[in-house]
Design an enzyme around this catalytic site. Sequence first.
Site, short mmCIF file in Angstrom:
data_model
loop_
_atom_site.label_atom_id
_atom_site.label_comp_id
_atom_site.label_asym_id
_atom_site.label_seq_id
_atom_site.Cartn_x
_atom_site.Cartn_y
_atom_site.Cartn_z
N ASP A 295 -4.06 20.02 -3.69
CA ASP A 295 -3.59 18.70 -3.47
C ASP A 295 -2.82 18.93 -2.19
O ASP A 295 -1.92 19.73 -2.17
CB ASP A 295 -2.82 18.21 -4.52
CG ASP A 295 -2.56 16.77 -4.48
OD1 ASP A 295 -1.95 16.56 -3.60
OD2 ASP A 295 -2.68 15.84 -5.70
N TYR B 179 -0.59 0.89 3.68
CA TYR B 179 -1.66 1.74 4.08
C TYR B 179 -1.52 1.88 5.67
O TYR B 179 -1.41 3.14 6.24
CB TYR B 179 -2.88 1.59 3.48
CG TYR B 179 -3.96 2.54 4.19
CD1 TYR B 179 -4.39 3.71 3.68
CD2 TYR B 179 -4.80 2.00 5.11
CE1 TYR B 179 -5.31 4.32 4.30
CE2 TYR B 179 -6.06 2.71 5.54
CZ TYR B 179 -6.11 3.95 5.33
OH TYR B 179 -7.36 4.52 5.66
N LYS C 134 -0.65 5.08 8.35
CA LYS C 134 -1.43 5.37 9.25
C LYS C 134 -1.06 5.50 10.75
O LYS C 134 -1.37 6.15 11.69
CB LYS C 134 -2.90 4.79 8.99
CG LYS C 134 -3.61 5.25 7.82
CD LYS C 134 -4.16 6.57 8.04
CE LYS C 134 -5.21 7.04 6.99
NZ LYS C 134 -5.50 8.42 7.06
#
Length: 261
Positions: free
Chosen positions: A56, A164, A168
Amino acid sequence: MPSYVITGASRGIGFEFTRQLSADLKNVVFALVRNKSTSKQLYELKRKNIHILEADITDKKALINAAQAVSKITNGTLDFLINNAAWTNDQRQNLTLDAYEDQDLLEEDLIKSFTINVVGVVHTINAFLPLLHKGEVKKVITLSSGAADVEATLQLGFAANAAYSISKAALNMAVAKYATQYKKDGFVFLALSPGLVNTSGGPLPEEVNKAQIALFSQIKPDFEGAITPEESVKLQLEVINKWTVVDTGAFVSLHGNKEWL
């Protein structure tokens, strides 16, 4: 024999990178997944040049163990690192920053997005940097998103999927920081948007497809809908293979420019 590490390789774009790259038996491909038991597609490829590793990207120890496993096979080197693993809250991606009824959920989405999409990628890069230093190619490709582009956001009036998009955008800066530091060593760092990709494994619901076409035709009048992972990865690999240290640190689309779709 070029070597590749691909994160988030069990499905979607990450799986497609693994599939296309491993088709060339001269490539050695390391597929990083969170759980081997749910990576059926990878095992079904039955290719001897694919090595499936469990890690992970938020687990620093697991990443270091994965890097050690890669090192044993490649004699301490790595040519390409493809940071594909990412997270978005599918159930709340249509919310704007002021639309959360519970502010704790907003904070949760912001923190989790940053933890996985930025911190996790930084830990991944750091874990594999020693191997990349000894590699011949030294390319670090990090999948970003057109949603991280400020100009496109303003042009589209796209206020949703905020957590999100913010993460980014931060990720793009991390890529630029690495590029600035390692350009002198011949590294190529690139933030690459895969386009709008249908990773569901089947056709999108008609209402979703129509909504996407209505939105994105504002910046691309001939937009016909999301593309497949196969189409996206094929175009991305063309960009990856041609990108040089001259333009390290850039944020571009799968077309090698600022056309996000």
